[in-house]
Design a protein around this motif. Sequence first.
Motif, PDB file in Angstrom:
ATOM      1  N   ILE A  38       0.825  -1.212   0.000  1.00 39.42           N
ATOM      2  CA  ILE A  38       0.000   0.000   0.000  1.00 39.42           C
ATOM      3  C   ILE A  38       0.860   1.263   0.000  1.00 39.42           C
ATOM      4  O   ILE A  38       0.681   2.149  -0.837  1.00 39.42           O
ATOM      5  CB  ILE A  38      -0.977   0.005   1.198  1.00 39.42           C
ATOM      6  N   ARG A  39       1.798   1.360   0.937  1.00 39.28           N
ATOM      7  CA  ARG A  39       2.611   2.585   1.024  1.00 39.28           C
ATOM      8  C   ARG A  39       3.492   2.778  -0.207  1.00 39.28           C
ATOM      9  O   ARG A  39       3.520   3.882  -0.763  1.00 39.28           O
ATOM     10  CB  ARG A  39       3.420   2.588   2.309  1.00 39.28           C
ATOM     11  N   ALA A  41       2.944   1.716  -3.168  1.00 40.37           N
ATOM     12  CA  ALA A  41       2.050   1.997  -4.293  1.00 40.37           C
ATOM     13  C   ALA A  41       1.655   3.475  -4.302  1.00 40.37           C
ATOM     14  O   ALA A  41       1.675   4.118  -5.358  1.00 40.37           O
ATOM     15  CB  ALA A  41       0.806   1.109  -4.223  1.00 40.37           C
ATOM     16  N   LYS A  42       1.334   3.985  -3.142  1.00 44.97           N
ATOM     17  CA  LYS A  42       0.967   5.402  -3.066  1.00 44.97           C
ATOM     18  C   LYS A  42       2.161   6.284  -3.414  1.00 44.97           C
ATOM     19  O   LYS A  42       2.027   7.262  -4.142  1.00 44.97           O
ATOM     20  CB  LYS A  42       0.440   5.744  -1.676  1.00 44.97           C
ATOM     21  N   ARG A  43       3.325   5.914  -2.888  1.00 44.86           N
ATOM     22  CA  ARG A  43       4.525   6.709  -3.135  1.00 44.86           C
ATOM     23  C   ARG A  43       4.910   6.714  -4.606  1.00 44.86           C
ATOM     24  O   ARG A  43       5.368   7.713  -5.144  1.00 44.86           O
ATOM     25  CB  ARG A  43       5.684   6.161  -2.298  1.00 44.86           C
ATOM     26  N   HIS A  45       2.779   6.074  -7.097  1.00 45.09           N
ATOM     27  CA  HIS A  45       1.590   6.363  -7.896  1.00 45.09           C
ATOM     28  C   HIS A  45       1.264   5.191  -8.816  1.00 45.09           C
ATOM     29  O   HIS A  45       0.998   5.365 -10.015  1.00 45.09           O
ATOM     30  CB  HIS A  45       1.758   7.660  -8.697  1.00 45.09           C
ATOM     31  N   ARG A  46       1.284   4.007  -8.230  1.00 45.30           N
ATOM     32  CA  ARG A  46       0.973   2.770  -8.949  1.00 45.30           C
ATOM     33  C   ARG A  46      -0.051   1.993  -8.138  1.00 45.30           C
ATOM     34  O   ARG A  46      -0.269   2.268  -6.959  1.00 45.30           O
ATOM     35  CB  ARG A  46       2.224   1.895  -9.134  1.00 45.30           C
ATOM     36  N   SER A  47      -0.652   0.980  -8.768  1.00 47.74           N
ATOM     37  CA  SER A  47      -1.619   0.145  -8.049  1.00 47.74           C
ATOM     38  C   SER A  47      -0.895  -0.823  -7.119  1.00 47.74           C
ATOM     39  O   SER A  47       0.286  -1.124  -7.312  1.00 47.74           O
ATOM     40  CB  SER A  47      -2.480  -0.641  -9.042  1.00 47.74           C
ATOM     41  N   GLN A  48      -1.636  -1.330  -6.139  1.00 46.44           N
ATOM     42  CA  GLN A  48      -1.061  -2.307  -5.219  1.00 46.44           C
ATOM     43  C   GLN A  48      -0.674  -3.584  -5.963  1.00 46.44           C
ATOM     44  O   GLN A  48       0.328  -4.214  -5.636  1.00 46.44           O
ATOM     45  CB  GLN A  48      -2.060  -2.632  -4.115  1.00 46.44           C
TER      46      GLN A  48
END
Length: 111
Positions: A38-39, A41-43, A45-48
């Motif tokens: 999750i983290r 992916a957010k960093r 800017h991609r999907s999990q």
Amino acid sequence: MTASSAMHSVMTLRAAKLPQPIAFAAGAPTRRAIPNPIRPAKRLHRSQGWVSQRLSLLTLTPELQARIGQEPIDLLRAVGKKPAEQQQAALEELKERRAREEAEKAEQKRK
């Protein structure tokens, strides 16, 4: 996924400052030691799912990581879920199974 994009993805994840430490067993992180996607992916800017697939490549032995681009990436991701000492044999088994299935499909098409 092309060989260069797969290798670039692995390098991107290595540079993403994932939570440390990642435990190493026989040169590869264990599946349990891979952080939650999750983290990162957010960093990034991609999907999990994108992150999870590439993280599974980090669990490969160094020898198999060097073969990214030479072997089918989906098989390498599947093999990354196995213990390090079983990865090479598992890859060969998956490749043989795929070859048998493709031969059977080709045989059925000829009929």
